[in-house]
Enzyme design. Structure first.
Site, PDB file in Angstrom:
ATOM      1  CB  CYS A   1      -0.560   0.004   1.484  1.00  0.00           C
ATOM      2  SG  CYS A   1      -2.691  -0.757   0.887  1.00  0.00           S
TER       3      CYS A   1
ATOM      4  CB  CYS B   1      13.732 -19.781  17.106  1.00  0.00           C
ATOM      5  SG  CYS B   1      12.624 -19.339  18.681  1.00  0.00           S
TER       6      CYS B   1
END
Lengths: 138, 108, 287
Positions: free
Chosen positions: C140, C248
Protein backbone atom coordinates in the site's frame (compact mmCIF):
# COMPACT_ATOMS: atom_id res chain seq x y z
CA UNK A 1 24.23 10.92 43.17
CA UNK A 2 25.54 11.79 39.74
CA UNK A 3 29.06 10.97 40.82
CA UNK A 4 28.13 7.47 41.80
CA UNK A 5 26.23 6.91 38.61
CA UNK A 6 29.24 8.05 36.65
CA UNK A 7 31.71 5.89 38.49
CA UNK A 8 29.56 2.79 38.34
CA UNK A 9 28.96 2.89 34.61
CA UNK A 10 28.41 -0.83 34.43
CA UNK A 11 25.60 -2.67 32.72
CA UNK A 12 22.60 -4.03 34.56
CA UNK A 13 23.26 -7.54 33.33
CA UNK A 14 23.94 -10.35 35.75
CA UNK A 15 27.48 -10.87 34.51
CA UNK A 16 28.35 -7.24 34.99
CA UNK A 17 26.99 -7.34 38.50
CA UNK A 18 29.09 -10.38 39.22
CA UNK A 19 32.22 -8.39 38.42
CA UNK A 20 31.44 -5.85 41.12
CA UNK A 21 33.16 -6.57 44.40
CA UNK A 22 30.47 -7.32 46.97
CA UNK A 23 31.89 -4.67 49.27
CA UNK A 24 31.44 -1.96 46.66
CA UNK A 25 27.84 -2.97 46.19
CA UNK A 26 27.20 -3.08 49.91
CA UNK A 27 28.69 0.39 50.25
CA UNK A 28 26.44 1.68 47.50
CA UNK A 29 23.38 0.26 49.26
CA UNK A 30 24.49 1.67 52.61
CA UNK A 31 25.03 5.03 50.96
CA UNK A 32 21.58 4.93 49.39
CA UNK A 33 19.99 4.11 52.75
CA UNK A 34 21.98 6.78 54.57
CA UNK A 35 21.11 9.36 51.95
CA UNK A 36 17.43 8.80 52.71
CA UNK A 37 17.45 8.26 56.49
CA UNK A 38 20.53 10.20 57.53
CA UNK A 39 21.53 7.12 59.46
CA UNK A 40 18.39 7.03 61.62
CA UNK A 41 17.04 3.76 63.02
CA UNK A 42 14.43 1.99 60.94
CA UNK A 43 11.46 0.12 62.37
CA UNK A 44 10.70 -3.17 60.70
CA UNK A 45 6.92 -2.90 60.59
CA UNK A 46 4.52 -0.76 58.63
CA UNK A 47 5.89 -1.12 55.10
CA UNK A 48 4.62 -3.72 52.64
CA UNK A 49 6.19 -4.61 49.30
CA UNK A 50 4.22 -6.64 46.77
CA UNK A 51 6.46 -8.18 44.12
CA UNK A 52 6.68 -11.48 42.26
CA UNK A 53 8.63 -14.19 44.02
CA UNK A 54 10.03 -15.07 40.61
CA UNK A 55 10.30 -12.49 37.84
CA UNK A 56 10.21 -13.94 34.33
CA UNK A 57 12.27 -11.09 33.06
CA UNK A 58 14.35 -8.72 35.15
CA UNK A 59 13.76 -5.91 32.68
CA UNK A 60 10.14 -5.36 33.74
CA UNK A 61 9.30 -6.43 37.28
CA UNK A 62 5.97 -5.22 38.64
CA UNK A 63 6.25 -3.99 42.22
CA UNK A 64 4.13 -2.01 44.64
CA UNK A 65 4.87 -0.57 48.04
CA UNK A 66 2.44 0.57 50.69
CA UNK A 67 3.32 2.36 53.92
CA UNK A 68 0.28 3.87 55.67
CA UNK A 69 1.07 7.30 57.03
CA UNK A 70 4.32 7.70 55.12
CA UNK A 71 5.22 11.06 53.62
CA UNK A 72 8.03 9.60 51.50
CA UNK A 73 9.06 6.17 50.30
CA UNK A 74 12.32 5.22 48.63
CA UNK A 75 12.87 1.99 46.72
CA UNK A 76 16.31 0.39 46.66
CA UNK A 77 17.37 -2.55 44.52
CA UNK A 78 20.15 -3.91 46.71
CA UNK A 79 21.70 -6.04 43.96
CA UNK A 80 21.74 -3.45 41.18
CA UNK A 81 25.03 -1.64 40.50
CA UNK A 82 23.12 1.60 41.04
CA UNK A 83 20.76 0.68 43.85
CA UNK A 84 18.41 3.68 43.84
CA UNK A 85 15.16 3.01 41.98
CA UNK A 86 12.96 5.94 42.87
CA UNK A 87 11.83 8.23 45.64
CA UNK A 88 8.14 8.98 46.02
CA UNK A 89 6.87 11.97 47.97
CA UNK A 90 3.19 12.00 48.86
CA UNK A 91 1.46 15.37 48.87
CA UNK A 92 -1.71 16.49 50.67
CA UNK A 93 -3.74 15.20 47.72
CA UNK A 94 -2.52 11.61 48.07
CA UNK A 95 -5.22 9.11 48.92
CA UNK A 96 -2.77 6.59 50.32
CA UNK A 97 0.95 6.28 50.82
CA UNK A 98 1.27 3.69 48.09
CA UNK A 99 2.80 3.48 44.66
CA UNK A 100 3.10 0.72 42.06
CA UNK A 101 5.57 0.68 39.20
CA UNK A 102 7.76 -1.61 37.08
CA UNK A 103 11.47 -1.87 37.71
CA UNK A 104 14.71 -3.32 36.33
CA UNK A 105 16.54 -5.91 38.41
CA UNK A 106 19.95 -7.08 37.23
CA UNK A 107 19.81 -10.39 39.07
CA UNK A 108 18.14 -12.19 41.98
CA UNK A 109 18.25 -9.81 44.93
CA UNK A 110 16.44 -8.14 47.80
CA UNK A 111 14.35 -5.11 47.02
CA UNK A 112 14.11 -2.72 49.93
CA UNK A 113 11.58 -0.01 50.70
CA UNK A 114 12.13 2.65 53.34
CA UNK A 115 9.29 4.89 54.45
CA UNK A 116 9.61 8.22 56.19
CA UNK A 117 6.63 8.61 58.47
CA UNK A 118 4.84 11.82 59.38
CA UNK A 119 6.55 11.93 62.78
CA UNK A 120 9.96 11.88 61.13
CA UNK A 121 10.74 8.26 62.00
CA UNK A 122 11.64 5.58 59.45
CA UNK A 123 10.46 2.07 58.73
CA UNK A 124 11.64 -0.43 56.17
CA UNK A 125 11.12 -3.86 54.70
CA UNK A 126 12.80 -6.01 52.07
CA UNK A 127 11.71 -8.91 49.89
CA UNK A 128 13.66 -11.23 47.66
CA UNK A 129 12.83 -11.34 43.97
CA UNK A 130 14.30 -14.20 41.99
CA UNK A 131 15.22 -13.13 38.47
CA UNK A 132 15.34 -16.02 36.04
CA UNK A 133 17.74 -16.43 33.16
CA UNK A 134 15.57 -16.84 30.12
CA UNK A 135 16.01 -19.65 27.69
CA UNK A 136 15.73 -17.80 24.43
CA UNK A 137 17.64 -14.59 23.95
CA UNK A 138 15.33 -13.36 21.20
CA UNK B 1 8.67 5.32 19.49
CA UNK B 2 9.23 8.78 18.25
CA UNK B 3 6.24 10.66 19.62
CA UNK B 4 5.79 10.66 23.38
CA UNK B 5 2.22 9.85 24.36
CA UNK B 6 1.05 9.74 27.97
CA UNK B 7 -1.78 7.42 28.93
CA UNK B 8 -3.96 8.02 31.99
CA UNK B 9 -6.61 5.83 33.52
CA UNK B 10 -9.06 7.15 36.11
CA UNK B 11 -12.14 5.40 37.48
CA UNK B 12 -15.42 6.16 35.72
CA UNK B 13 -16.95 7.76 38.77
CA UNK B 14 -16.29 8.67 42.40
CA UNK B 15 -17.95 10.56 45.21
CA UNK B 16 -16.58 13.77 46.67
CA UNK B 17 -13.86 12.93 49.17
CA UNK B 18 -13.12 9.49 47.74
CA UNK B 19 -9.64 8.19 47.23
CA UNK B 20 -9.30 6.95 43.66
CA UNK B 21 -6.71 4.80 41.91
CA UNK B 22 -4.79 6.65 39.20
CA UNK B 23 -2.73 4.75 36.63
CA UNK B 24 -0.28 6.41 34.24
CA UNK B 25 1.92 5.11 31.45
CA UNK B 26 4.15 6.97 29.03
CA UNK B 27 6.19 5.62 26.16
CA UNK B 28 9.85 6.27 26.80
CA UNK B 29 12.98 4.13 26.40
CA UNK B 30 14.34 5.04 29.85
CA UNK B 31 17.81 4.67 28.37
CA UNK B 32 19.87 3.80 31.42
CA UNK B 33 23.22 5.14 30.29
CA UNK B 34 24.68 1.73 30.99
CA UNK B 35 24.10 0.06 27.66
CA UNK B 36 26.45 0.01 24.72
CA UNK B 37 25.59 0.19 21.05
CA UNK B 38 26.87 -2.24 18.45
CA UNK B 39 30.01 -0.14 18.04
CA UNK B 40 30.79 -0.56 21.73
CA UNK B 41 30.01 3.05 22.61
CA UNK B 42 28.01 3.87 25.70
CA UNK B 43 24.50 5.02 24.82
CA UNK B 44 23.98 8.25 26.76
CA UNK B 45 21.48 8.19 29.59
CA UNK B 46 18.07 9.62 28.79
CA UNK B 47 15.30 8.90 31.24
CA UNK B 48 12.18 10.44 32.68
CA UNK B 49 13.77 11.65 35.92
CA UNK B 50 10.71 13.11 37.61
CA UNK B 51 6.95 12.68 37.55
CA UNK B 52 4.35 14.72 39.35
CA UNK B 53 0.59 14.59 39.69
CA UNK B 54 -1.59 17.38 41.04
CA UNK B 55 -5.34 17.50 41.46
CA UNK B 56 -7.04 20.87 41.75
CA UNK B 57 -3.64 22.47 42.28
CA UNK B 58 -2.83 20.17 45.23
CA UNK B 59 0.20 17.88 45.01
CA UNK B 60 -0.69 14.19 44.98
CA UNK B 61 2.68 12.58 44.31
CA UNK B 62 6.13 13.77 43.32
CA UNK B 63 8.39 10.95 42.14
CA UNK B 64 12.15 11.10 41.53
CA UNK B 65 12.91 8.29 39.07
CA UNK B 66 16.20 6.50 38.42
CA UNK B 67 17.41 4.40 35.46
CA UNK B 68 16.15 1.28 37.28
CA UNK B 69 12.59 2.22 36.33
CA UNK B 70 11.55 0.09 33.33
CA UNK B 71 11.04 1.44 29.83
CA UNK B 72 7.59 2.91 29.25
CA UNK B 73 7.33 3.91 32.89
CA UNK B 74 4.17 2.85 34.66
CA UNK B 75 3.03 4.53 37.87
CA UNK B 76 -0.04 3.76 39.92
CA UNK B 77 -1.08 5.66 43.06
CA UNK B 78 -4.11 7.02 44.87
CA UNK B 79 -5.51 10.54 44.87
CA UNK B 80 -8.20 12.19 46.98
CA UNK B 81 -10.87 14.01 44.98
CA UNK B 82 -12.64 16.42 47.38
CA UNK B 83 -14.53 18.05 44.48
CA UNK B 84 -14.64 18.04 40.71
CA UNK B 85 -11.41 19.33 39.27
CA UNK B 86 -8.52 18.78 36.96
CA UNK B 87 -5.61 16.39 37.18
CA UNK B 88 -2.30 17.63 35.86
CA UNK B 89 0.36 15.01 35.12
CA UNK B 90 3.92 16.06 34.30
CA UNK B 91 6.88 13.99 33.15
CA UNK B 92 10.38 15.52 33.08
CA UNK B 93 12.84 14.18 30.52
CA UNK B 94 16.62 14.26 30.95
CA UNK B 95 16.78 16.14 27.65
CA UNK B 96 14.92 19.06 29.19
CA UNK B 97 11.57 18.33 27.63
CA UNK B 98 8.49 18.31 29.80
CA UNK B 99 5.42 16.31 28.85
CA UNK B 100 2.10 17.29 30.36
CA UNK B 101 -1.31 15.66 30.34
CA UNK B 102 -4.48 17.01 31.91
CA UNK B 103 -7.65 15.14 32.71
CA UNK B 104 -10.86 16.61 34.10
CA UNK B 105 -12.55 14.53 36.78
CA UNK B 106 -16.15 14.93 37.95
CA UNK B 107 -17.26 13.75 41.36
CA UNK B 108 -20.86 12.91 42.14
CA UNK C 1 21.06 -21.45 37.94
CA UNK C 2 23.46 -22.19 35.14
CA UNK C 3 23.09 -25.89 34.67
CA UNK C 4 24.12 -25.75 31.08
CA UNK C 5 27.73 -25.07 30.30
CA UNK C 6 28.15 -23.89 26.71
CA UNK C 7 30.79 -26.46 25.85
CA UNK C 8 28.60 -29.25 27.04
CA UNK C 9 25.48 -28.15 25.27
CA UNK C 10 26.86 -29.07 21.88
CA UNK C 11 26.66 -32.68 22.81
CA UNK C 12 23.22 -32.56 24.32
CA UNK C 13 20.20 -33.78 22.50
CA UNK C 14 17.16 -31.60 22.43
CA UNK C 15 15.43 -33.79 24.95
CA UNK C 16 18.27 -33.53 27.41
CA UNK C 17 18.52 -29.81 26.82
CA UNK C 18 15.00 -29.14 27.88
CA UNK C 19 14.83 -31.72 30.64
CA UNK C 20 17.13 -29.57 32.75
CA UNK C 21 14.71 -28.47 35.37
CA UNK C 22 15.87 -27.85 38.89
CA UNK C 23 14.72 -24.28 39.33
CA UNK C 24 11.42 -24.27 41.15
CA UNK C 25 9.28 -22.20 38.84
CA UNK C 26 6.03 -20.70 39.94
CA UNK C 27 2.90 -21.15 38.07
CA UNK C 28 2.20 -21.58 34.40
CA UNK C 29 -1.42 -22.59 34.66
CA UNK C 30 -3.17 -24.61 31.97
CA UNK C 31 -6.53 -23.78 33.50
CA UNK C 32 -6.06 -19.99 33.56
CA UNK C 33 -8.70 -17.97 31.74
CA UNK C 34 -7.62 -15.09 29.53
CA UNK C 35 -10.19 -12.33 29.92
CA UNK C 36 -9.36 -8.81 28.78
CA UNK C 37 -10.65 -6.01 31.01
CA UNK C 38 -13.12 -8.45 32.54
CA UNK C 39 -15.08 -8.55 29.28
CA UNK C 40 -13.42 -10.18 26.30
CA UNK C 41 -12.85 -13.92 26.70
CA UNK C 42 -10.06 -15.30 24.53
CA UNK C 43 -9.63 -18.93 23.52
CA UNK C 44 -6.25 -20.14 24.77
CA UNK C 45 -6.88 -23.89 24.35
CA UNK C 46 -8.19 -25.30 21.11
CA UNK C 47 -8.71 -28.87 19.92
CA UNK C 48 -6.03 -30.35 17.72
CA UNK C 49 -6.74 -31.78 14.27
CA UNK C 50 -4.96 -33.25 11.25
CA UNK C 51 -2.69 -30.19 10.97
CA UNK C 52 -1.04 -31.06 14.28
CA UNK C 53 -1.24 -34.85 14.67
CA UNK C 54 1.45 -34.73 17.36
CA UNK C 55 -0.28 -32.19 19.58
CA UNK C 56 -3.07 -33.44 21.84
CA UNK C 57 -4.35 -29.89 22.22
CA UNK C 58 -3.33 -26.39 21.15
CA UNK C 59 -2.16 -24.00 23.84
CA UNK C 60 -1.54 -20.30 23.60
CA UNK C 61 1.86 -19.21 24.85
CA UNK C 62 -0.02 -17.09 27.39
CA UNK C 63 -0.74 -20.23 29.43
CA UNK C 64 2.98 -20.89 29.83
CA UNK C 65 3.75 -17.55 31.41
CA UNK C 66 3.97 -16.55 35.05
CA UNK C 67 0.93 -14.98 36.67
CA UNK C 68 2.35 -11.43 36.66
CA UNK C 69 3.06 -11.59 32.95
CA UNK C 70 -0.36 -13.08 32.27
CA UNK C 71 -2.02 -10.34 34.31
CA UNK C 72 -0.30 -7.61 32.32
CA UNK C 73 -2.13 -8.80 29.20
CA UNK C 74 -5.52 -8.94 30.89
CA UNK C 75 -5.78 -5.19 31.31
CA UNK C 76 -5.51 -2.99 28.25
CA UNK C 77 -4.16 -0.14 30.32
CA UNK C 78 -1.42 -2.19 31.88
CA UNK C 79 -0.54 -3.87 28.58
CA UNK C 80 2.38 -1.80 27.27
CA UNK C 81 1.74 -3.05 23.73
CA UNK C 82 -1.23 -0.69 23.65
CA UNK C 83 1.23 2.19 23.33
CA UNK C 84 2.24 0.73 19.98
CA UNK C 85 -1.35 0.06 18.95
CA UNK C 86 -2.22 3.68 19.71
CA UNK C 87 0.74 4.88 17.70
CA UNK C 88 -0.52 2.64 14.89
CA UNK C 89 -3.97 4.17 15.13
CA UNK C 90 -2.42 7.59 14.59
CA UNK C 91 -0.41 6.34 11.62
CA UNK C 92 -3.62 4.89 10.15
CA UNK C 93 -5.09 8.36 9.75
CA UNK C 94 -1.88 10.15 8.80
CA UNK C 95 -1.42 10.97 5.13
CA UNK C 96 1.99 10.02 3.79
CA UNK C 97 3.67 9.84 0.41
CA UNK C 98 3.24 11.59 -2.90
CA UNK C 99 -0.43 10.62 -3.21
CA UNK C 100 -1.24 12.43 0.03
CA UNK C 101 -3.29 9.51 1.23
CA UNK C 102 -3.67 7.84 4.58
CA UNK C 103 -4.71 4.24 5.25
CA UNK C 104 -8.05 5.62 6.37
CA UNK C 105 -8.66 7.31 3.01
CA UNK C 106 -8.95 3.97 1.23
CA UNK C 107 -9.79 1.53 4.01
CA UNK C 108 -12.06 3.65 6.19
CA UNK C 109 -12.31 2.76 9.84
CA UNK C 110 -9.96 -0.07 10.69
CA UNK C 111 -12.50 -1.41 13.20
CA UNK C 112 -14.57 -2.47 10.20
CA UNK C 113 -12.17 -2.95 7.33
CA UNK C 114 -9.37 -4.70 9.23
CA UNK C 115 -11.48 -6.99 11.42
CA UNK C 116 -10.40 -10.55 10.69
CA UNK C 117 -7.36 -9.61 8.62
CA UNK C 118 -4.85 -10.80 11.19
CA UNK C 119 -6.70 -14.08 11.72
CA UNK C 120 -6.13 -15.03 8.08
CA UNK C 121 -2.48 -14.01 7.79
CA UNK C 122 -0.30 -14.82 5.99
CA UNK C 123 -2.49 -14.85 2.92
CA UNK C 124 -2.13 -15.26 -0.85
CA UNK C 125 -2.19 -11.97 -2.71
CA UNK C 126 -4.05 -11.40 -5.98
CA UNK C 127 -1.16 -12.97 -7.89
CA UNK C 128 -1.23 -16.10 -5.75
CA UNK C 129 1.94 -15.17 -3.88
CA UNK C 130 2.05 -15.65 -0.12
CA UNK C 131 2.31 -12.36 1.71
CA UNK C 132 2.58 -11.45 5.37
CA UNK C 133 0.77 -8.47 6.82
CA UNK C 134 3.93 -6.42 6.56
CA UNK C 135 3.99 -7.05 2.79
CA UNK C 136 0.45 -5.78 2.40
CA UNK C 137 1.23 -2.67 4.43
CA UNK C 138 4.35 -1.90 2.44
CA UNK C 139 2.60 -2.62 -0.87
CA UNK C 140 0.00 0.00 0.00
CA UNK C 141 2.73 2.41 0.96
CA UNK C 142 4.88 2.03 -2.14
CA UNK C 143 2.22 1.31 -4.79
CA UNK C 144 -0.75 3.38 -3.68
CA UNK C 145 0.54 6.05 -1.34
CA UNK C 146 3.81 6.82 -3.06
CA UNK C 147 5.54 6.47 0.30
CA UNK C 148 8.66 4.63 1.33
CA UNK C 149 8.44 1.07 2.57
CA UNK C 150 8.82 0.64 6.31
CA UNK C 151 11.44 -1.62 7.82
CA UNK C 152 9.98 -5.03 8.69
CA UNK C 153 10.53 -4.67 12.43
CA UNK C 154 10.80 -0.90 12.64
CA UNK C 155 8.65 1.10 15.04
CA UNK C 156 6.22 2.29 12.38
CA UNK C 157 5.62 -1.18 11.00
CA UNK C 158 5.22 -2.88 14.38
CA UNK C 159 2.90 -0.09 15.50
CA UNK C 160 0.79 -0.51 12.40
CA UNK C 161 0.67 -4.33 12.61
CA UNK C 162 -0.19 -4.03 16.31
CA UNK C 163 -3.09 -1.73 15.51
CA UNK C 164 -4.34 -3.88 12.62
CA UNK C 165 -3.96 -7.10 14.63
CA UNK C 166 -5.96 -5.64 17.48
CA UNK C 167 -8.97 -5.41 15.15
CA UNK C 168 -8.99 -9.22 15.02
CA UNK C 169 -8.56 -9.80 18.74
CA UNK C 170 -10.78 -12.64 19.87
CA UNK C 171 -11.26 -14.06 16.38
CA UNK C 172 -10.04 -17.61 15.79
CA UNK C 173 -6.88 -18.21 13.75
CA UNK C 174 -8.02 -19.47 10.36
CA UNK C 175 -5.53 -19.47 7.50
CA UNK C 176 -5.90 -20.89 4.02
CA UNK C 177 -3.57 -23.84 3.58
CA UNK C 178 -5.08 -25.61 0.59
CA UNK C 179 -5.15 -24.79 -3.13
CA UNK C 180 -2.44 -22.37 -4.17
CA UNK C 181 -1.40 -22.01 -0.52
CA UNK C 182 -0.55 -25.70 -0.21
CA UNK C 183 3.01 -25.54 -1.59
CA UNK C 184 3.85 -22.73 0.85
CA UNK C 185 2.34 -24.66 3.73
CA UNK C 186 4.33 -27.75 2.82
CA UNK C 187 7.52 -25.72 2.58
CA UNK C 188 6.81 -24.33 6.03
CA UNK C 189 6.09 -27.75 7.44
CA UNK C 190 9.36 -29.09 6.06
CA UNK C 191 11.22 -26.21 7.68
CA UNK C 192 9.45 -26.85 10.97
CA UNK C 193 10.87 -30.36 11.12
CA UNK C 194 14.33 -29.47 9.78
CA UNK C 195 17.12 -29.42 12.33
CA UNK C 196 19.11 -26.19 12.12
CA UNK C 197 22.36 -24.99 13.55
CA UNK C 198 25.16 -26.38 15.62
CA UNK C 199 22.63 -27.47 18.23
CA UNK C 200 20.71 -29.37 15.55
CA UNK C 201 17.33 -28.25 16.79
CA UNK C 202 14.17 -28.11 14.73
CA UNK C 203 11.14 -26.04 15.68
CA UNK C 204 9.53 -29.33 16.65
CA UNK C 205 12.38 -30.29 18.99
CA UNK C 206 11.41 -27.53 21.37
CA UNK C 207 7.84 -26.59 20.56
CA UNK C 208 6.25 -29.93 19.69
CA UNK C 209 8.27 -32.53 21.58
CA UNK C 210 9.19 -30.49 24.62
CA UNK C 211 6.62 -27.78 25.34
CA UNK C 212 5.94 -27.43 29.03
CA UNK C 213 9.50 -28.38 29.88
CA UNK C 214 12.22 -25.96 30.79
CA UNK C 215 14.86 -24.45 28.56
CA UNK C 216 17.22 -23.06 31.15
CA UNK C 217 14.78 -21.13 33.36
CA UNK C 218 12.11 -20.63 30.73
CA UNK C 219 9.02 -22.66 30.02
CA UNK C 220 8.90 -23.85 26.45
CA UNK C 221 5.59 -23.07 24.80
CA UNK C 222 4.12 -24.62 21.70
CA UNK C 223 5.55 -21.73 19.73
CA UNK C 224 2.13 -20.48 18.72
CA UNK C 225 2.01 -17.11 16.98
CA UNK C 226 -1.62 -16.17 17.70
CA UNK C 227 -0.35 -13.61 20.23
CA UNK C 228 1.80 -11.66 17.78
CA UNK C 229 2.77 -8.91 17.49
CA UNK C 230 3.83 -9.26 21.11
CA UNK C 231 5.27 -6.85 23.64
CA UNK C 232 8.33 -8.59 24.95
CA UNK C 233 9.35 -7.50 28.43
CA UNK C 234 12.96 -8.27 27.65
CA UNK C 235 12.99 -5.93 24.66
CA UNK C 236 10.55 -3.44 26.18
CA UNK C 237 9.07 -3.27 22.72
CA UNK C 238 7.04 -4.99 20.03
CA UNK C 239 8.43 -8.16 18.46
CA UNK C 240 7.25 -9.29 15.03
CA UNK C 241 6.70 -12.91 14.04
CA UNK C 242 9.70 -13.00 11.74
CA UNK C 243 11.88 -11.35 14.37
CA UNK C 244 10.98 -14.15 16.77
CA UNK C 245 11.67 -16.78 14.09
CA UNK C 246 15.06 -15.23 13.53
CA UNK C 247 15.80 -15.33 17.28
CA UNK C 248 14.80 -18.98 17.49
CA UNK C 249 16.97 -20.04 14.59
CA UNK C 250 19.87 -17.96 15.86
CA UNK C 251 19.50 -19.74 19.22
CA UNK C 252 20.15 -23.03 17.42
CA UNK C 253 23.46 -21.45 16.42
CA UNK C 254 22.58 -21.30 12.77
CA UNK C 255 22.74 -18.62 10.12
CA UNK C 256 19.16 -17.37 10.10
CA UNK C 257 16.84 -16.42 7.30
CA UNK C 258 15.98 -12.74 6.96
CA UNK C 259 12.83 -11.08 8.16
CA UNK C 260 10.56 -10.87 5.16
CA UNK C 261 12.22 -13.81 3.42
CA UNK C 262 10.17 -16.33 1.46
CA UNK C 263 11.28 -18.98 3.93
CA UNK C 264 9.85 -17.11 6.90
CA UNK C 265 6.59 -16.37 5.07
CA UNK C 266 6.15 -20.08 4.44
CA UNK C 267 7.07 -20.93 8.01
CA UNK C 268 4.65 -18.26 9.24
CA UNK C 269 1.81 -19.88 7.31
CA UNK C 270 2.57 -23.33 8.65
CA UNK C 271 3.02 -22.16 12.26
CA UNK C 272 -0.13 -20.03 12.04
CA UNK C 273 -2.08 -23.09 10.91
CA UNK C 274 -0.84 -25.03 13.93
CA UNK C 275 -2.76 -22.54 16.05
CA UNK C 276 -6.04 -22.86 14.15
CA UNK C 277 -8.90 -22.14 16.52
CA UNK C 278 -6.89 -20.18 19.07
CA UNK C 279 -7.94 -16.57 19.50
CA UNK C 280 -5.91 -13.84 17.96
CA UNK C 281 -4.46 -12.08 21.01
CA UNK C 282 -2.44 -9.46 19.19
CA UNK C 283 -1.23 -7.60 21.03
CA UNK C 284 0.05 -9.91 23.73
CA UNK C 285 2.66 -9.66 26.50
CA UNK C 286 5.48 -12.17 26.80
CA UNK C 287 8.68 -12.22 28.84
Amino acid sequence: MLTRRDTLAIGLGASAVAMLPAAVLADAVDDAIAAFTGGAEMADAGVTITAPEIAENGNTVPISVDAPGATEITLIATGNPTPNVGKFTFGPGAGASMVATRIRLGRTQDVMAIAKLADGSYASTRVEVKVTIGGCGG
Amino acid sequence: MTEVRPRIRLPRSASAGDSIVVKTLINHDMESGQRRNSAGETIPRQIINRFTCEFGGVMVIDAALEPAISANPYLEFEAVVPASGEFVFTWYDDNGEVYTATEAFEVS
Amino acid sequence: MQHLKPAKSFALTAAALVALTGVAMADPDPTAELVIDGELHLVTRAPSDAITPNLPERYSGWLFRESDTRAMQMDDFENPAMLAAEAGADLWTTADGTAGQSCQDCHGDAEDSMAGVRAGMPHLNADGVLWSMEDYVNNCRTERMGAEAWRWSGDEMTSMTSFISLQSRGMPVSVQIDGDAAPYWEQGRDMYYTRYGQLELSCASCHEESYGLMIRADHLSQGQINGFPTYRLKNAGIVSIHNRFRGCIRDTRAETFAEGSDEFRALELYVASRGTGLSIEGVSVRP
